[in-house]
Motif scaffolding. Structure first.
Motif, PDB file in Angstrom:
ATOM      1  N   PHE A   5       0.823  -1.202   0.000  1.00 45.06           N
ATOM      2  CA  PHE A   5       0.000   0.000   0.000  1.00 45.06           C
ATOM      3  C   PHE A   5       0.857   1.252   0.000  1.00 45.06           C
ATOM      4  N   SER A   6       1.791   1.322   0.881  1.00 43.02           N
ATOM      5  CA  SER A   6       2.679   2.471   0.919  1.00 43.02           C
ATOM      6  C   SER A   6       4.010   2.072   1.534  1.00 43.02           C
ATOM      7  N   ILE A   7       5.055   2.522   0.912  1.00 39.09           N
ATOM      8  CA  ILE A   7       6.395   2.208   1.389  1.00 39.09           C
ATOM      9  C   ILE A   7       6.957   3.413   2.131  1.00 39.09           C
ATOM     10  N   TYR A   8       7.485   3.170   3.310  1.00 36.24           N
ATOM     11  CA  TYR A   8       8.137   4.244   4.058  1.00 36.24           C
ATOM     12  C   TYR A   8       9.613   4.333   3.662  1.00 36.24           C
ATOM     13  N   THR A   9      10.333   3.235   3.864  1.00 34.23           N
ATOM     14  CA  THR A   9      11.737   3.208   3.461  1.00 34.23           C
ATOM     15  C   THR A   9      12.080   1.858   2.840  1.00 34.23           C
ATOM     16  N   MET A  10      13.134   1.862   2.046  1.00 29.47           N
ATOM     17  CA  MET A  10      13.764   0.622   1.615  1.00 29.47           C
ATOM     18  C   MET A  10      15.257   0.773   1.849  1.00 29.47           C
ATOM     19  N   GLY A  11      15.896  -0.353   2.031  1.00 25.56           N
ATOM     20  CA  GLY A  11      17.312  -0.255   2.334  1.00 25.56           C
ATOM     21  C   GLY A  11      18.058  -1.540   2.072  1.00 25.56           C
ATOM     22  N   TRP A  12      19.345  -1.436   2.237  1.00 27.35           N
ATOM     23  CA  TRP A  12      20.241  -2.574   2.102  1.00 27.35           C
ATOM     24  C   TRP A  12      20.986  -2.766   3.416  1.00 27.35           C
ATOM     25  N   TYR A  13      21.046  -4.012   3.829  1.00 26.92           N
ATOM     26  CA  TYR A  13      21.811  -4.405   5.000  1.00 26.92           C
ATOM     27  C   TYR A  13      22.804  -5.476   4.564  1.00 26.92           C
ATOM     28  N   ARG A  14      23.815  -5.691   5.375  1.00 26.61           N
ATOM     29  CA  ARG A  14      24.773  -6.742   5.055  1.00 26.61           C
ATOM     30  C   ARG A  14      25.212  -7.455   6.316  1.00 26.61           C
ATOM     31  N   GLN A  15      25.611  -8.704   6.128  1.00 24.10           N
ATOM     32  CA  GLN A  15      26.107  -9.495   7.246  1.00 24.10           C
ATOM     33  C   GLN A  15      27.290 -10.317   6.770  1.00 24.10           C
ATOM     34  N   VAL A  51      26.819 -10.999   2.870  1.00 29.40           N
ATOM     35  CA  VAL A  51      25.522 -11.232   2.228  1.00 29.40           C
ATOM     36  C   VAL A  51      24.735  -9.934   2.347  1.00 29.40           C
ATOM     37  N   TYR A  52      24.306  -9.411   1.219  1.00 24.19           N
ATOM     38  CA  TYR A  52      23.568  -8.151   1.181  1.00 24.19           C
ATOM     39  C   TYR A  52      22.077  -8.468   1.034  1.00 24.19           C
ATOM     40  N   THR A  53      21.292  -7.876   1.921  1.00 31.58           N
ATOM     41  CA  THR A  53      19.873  -8.177   1.980  1.00 31.58           C
ATOM     42  C   THR A  53      19.054  -6.898   1.853  1.00 31.58           C
ATOM     43  N   CYS A  54      17.988  -7.008   1.084  1.00 29.17           N
ATOM     44  CA  CYS A  54      17.086  -5.885   0.863  1.00 29.17           C
ATOM     45  C   CYS A  54      16.023  -5.854   1.960  1.00 29.17           C
ATOM     46  N   ASN A  55      15.640  -4.654   2.353  1.00 27.09           N
ATOM     47  CA  ASN A  55      14.672  -4.461   3.430  1.00 27.09           C
ATOM     48  C   ASN A  55      13.633  -3.440   3.012  1.00 27.09           C
ATOM     49  N   MET A  56      12.395  -3.660   3.420  1.00 27.62           N
ATOM     50  CA  MET A  56      11.318  -2.692   3.184  1.00 27.62           C
ATOM     51  C   MET A  56      10.557  -2.474   4.479  1.00 27.62           C
ATOM     52  N   ILE A  57      10.252  -1.226   4.758  1.00 26.82           N
ATOM     53  CA  ILE A  57       9.384  -0.874   5.883  1.00 26.82           C
ATOM     54  C   ILE A  57       8.207  -0.092   5.323  1.00 26.82           C
ATOM     55  N   SER A  58       7.005  -0.586   5.587  1.00 27.62           N
ATOM     56  CA  SER A  58       5.824   0.090   5.072  1.00 27.62           C
ATOM     57  C   SER A  58       5.427   1.228   6.002  1.00 27.62           C
ATOM     58  N   LEU A  59       4.486   2.053   5.528  1.00 29.41           N
ATOM     59  CA  LEU A  59       4.007   3.148   6.369  1.00 29.41           C
ATOM     60  C   LEU A  59       3.330   2.630   7.634  1.00 29.41           C
ATOM     61  N   SER A  60       2.781   1.426   7.568  1.00 31.04           N
ATOM     62  CA  SER A  60       2.177   0.813   8.752  1.00 31.04           C
ATOM     63  C   SER A  60       3.218   0.095   9.607  1.00 31.04           C
ATOM     64  N   ARG A  61       4.498   0.275   9.231  1.00 31.19           N
ATOM     65  CA  ARG A  61       5.652  -0.243   9.984  1.00 31.19           C
ATOM     66  C   ARG A  61       5.789  -1.752   9.931  1.00 31.19           C
TER      67      ARG A  61
END
Length: 117
Positions: free
Chosen positions: A29-39, A93-103
């Motif tokens: 519905f709505s995306i707040y942020t997207m990002g990349w993390y790594r481990q 390992v690089y991983t994609c992340n999404m946080i929606s407006l509803s968290r």
């Protein structure tokens, strides 16, 4: 259900570049942020870069500032991570992340990046 699929990882030599892609799909519905993390092996997962969808503000880990760039293509439902001047310590390992407006938080499965010296 939201899916995040990463691609673009691989084996490169120090100083070379890679561009990671994260394609997102599903009921979003709505995306707040997207990002990349790594481990990296034996280490905790760390934030690499994030982008706020409304406005495009970006944030980077100090270790990648000036070398990495996060961007998005809303028409392709894709977030990118351009990685330049790669170093062996960028291996992870690089991983994609999404946080929606509803968290709600979503994660991809990750893509391996290996940088040889």
């Amino acid at each position: 259900q939201v899916q995040l699929v990463e691609s673009g990882g691989g084996l490169v030599q120090a100083g070379e570049s890679l561009k990671l892609s994260c394609v997102y799909s599903g009921t979003i519905f709505s995306i707040y942020t997207m990002g990349w993390y790594r481990q990296a092996p034996g280490k905790q997962r760390e934030l690499v870069a994030t982008i706020i969808f409304n406005g495009g503000s970006t944030n980077y880990a100090d270790s990648v500032k000036g070398r990495f760039a996060i961007s998005r293509d809303n028409y392709k439902n894709t977030v990118y991570l351009q990685m330049n001047s790669l170093k062996p310590e960028d291996t992870a390992v690089y991983t994609c992340n999404m946080i929606s407006l509803s968290r709600n938080t979503y994660w991809g499965r990750g893509t391996q990046v290996t940088v040889s010296s």
